[in-house]
Design an enzyme around this catalytic site. Structure first.
Site, PDB file in Angstrom:
ATOM      1  CD  GLU A   1      -3.121  -1.253   1.445  1.00 40.58           C
ATOM      2  OE1 GLU A   1      -3.648  -0.333   0.820  1.00 40.58           O
ATOM      3  OE2 GLU A   1      -3.750  -2.145   2.020  1.00 40.58           O
TER       4      GLU A   1
ATOM      5  CG  HIS B   1      -8.131  -4.319   9.071  1.00 43.55           C
ATOM      6  ND1 HIS B   1      -8.001  -5.597   8.537  1.00 43.55           N
ATOM      7  CD2 HIS B   1      -7.700  -3.460   8.112  1.00 43.55           C
ATOM      8  CE1 HIS B   1      -7.493  -5.506   7.316  1.00 43.55           C
ATOM      9  NE2 HIS B   1      -7.285  -4.224   7.036  1.00 43.55           N
TER      10      HIS B   1
HETATM   11 ZN   LIG Z   1      -6.339  -3.413   5.317  1.00 46.37          ZN
END
Ligand SMILES: [Zn+2]
Length: 262
Positions: free
Chosen positions: A114, A139
């Protein structure tokens, strides 16, 4: 032993990732972070930071050429993040079409997949706040639950969070950015997240998690904790007897705290 290995920055990054796992926000391979080092830090660890290898990249460097970041590795397991910082973390310097690995990422480890989203977020945040240093992804459980149970309308989502606790509007007067569900990874979601980061330090990904940014670890972790705590309150009070804080009272709070909200 390198000097950076004993640095408060690496320690704080490791502790934060471990805390995310302990909180249930960094399961399996979930979670990643990037931290922009300043000149003082670069000077302090100059002896440690030597080019070890160069990795070509296919994404835009977002005007960040020459900048240096501490980054978690692709596939890092936060449950085990305290064990091998030399593999799970790396210092990368951004070049035009490549990354220089200056420290860490041993055994041919690579930065988080990412990274493109992180760099785009840094670029947007720095445009509105030159002191922004940190971008974190995790998360948080109740925040994800809330995206199932609340209409996915950004303005309403922010308003609901503000109305859950008297201090919410003080902690995040900039509200939260909310994306529609999108495929995660290095595609369009990075650009869309970064666009939201022009105006919000927090961007929520429905049915997935959160991107958060700020000047230091205390600020960013505090933001995540506040959103998550109040998403929890939201989930437990959906059949509440009392209305709680009203729309008008949120504005009274903003005035009392001297923060501007939209
Ligand atoms: Zn994630």
């Amino acid at each position: 032993m390198s000097k950076f290995m004993d640095s408060s920055l690496l320690k704080e990054a490791m502790e934060t990732c471990h805390y995310f796992w302990q909180s249930g926000w960094g399961e399996c391979h979930a979670g990643n972070l990037s931290y922009l080092l300043d000149e003082k830090q670069l000077a302090e660890y100059a002896e440690d930071f030597q080019v070890k290898r160069t990795i070509p990249i296919a994404f835009s460097t977002q005007g960040l050429v020459g900048r240096t970041f501490l980054v978690t590795r692709s596939g890092a397991v936060f449950r085990k993040i305290l064990r091998n910082p030399l593999e799970d973390f790396g210092i990368v310097r951004i070049k035009d079409t490549a990354l220089e690995i200056l420290w860490g990422f041993e055994k041919d480890k690579l930065p988080t997949s990412e990274l493109s989203a992180h760099l785009q977020c840094h670029s947007q945040r720095l445009a509105s706040n030159e002191n922004n240093r940190l971008v974190l992804h995790c998360h948080p459980t109740y925040t994800i639950m809330m995206t199932f149970m609340h209409p996915l309308i950004e303005k309403d989502f922010t308003e609901t969070l503000w109305r859950l606790n008297s201090e919410c509007v003080l902690v995040f007067p900039d509200g939260v950015g909310l994306l529609p569900w999108m495929v995660c990874g290095d595609g369009a979601i990075g650009e869309e997240t970064a666009k939201k980061m022009r105006n919000h330090r927090i961007v929520i990904w429905p049915y997935h998690g959160m991107f958060a940014s700020g000047n230091d670890f205390d600020e960013v972790v505090g933001l995540i904790e506040t959103i998550e705590k109040n998403a929890h309150v939201f989930m437990e009070t959906r059949n509440a007897v009392n209305e709680g804080i009203t729309h008008e009272q949120v504005r009274e709070l903003a005035e009392a705290f001297k923060v501007e909200i939209e």
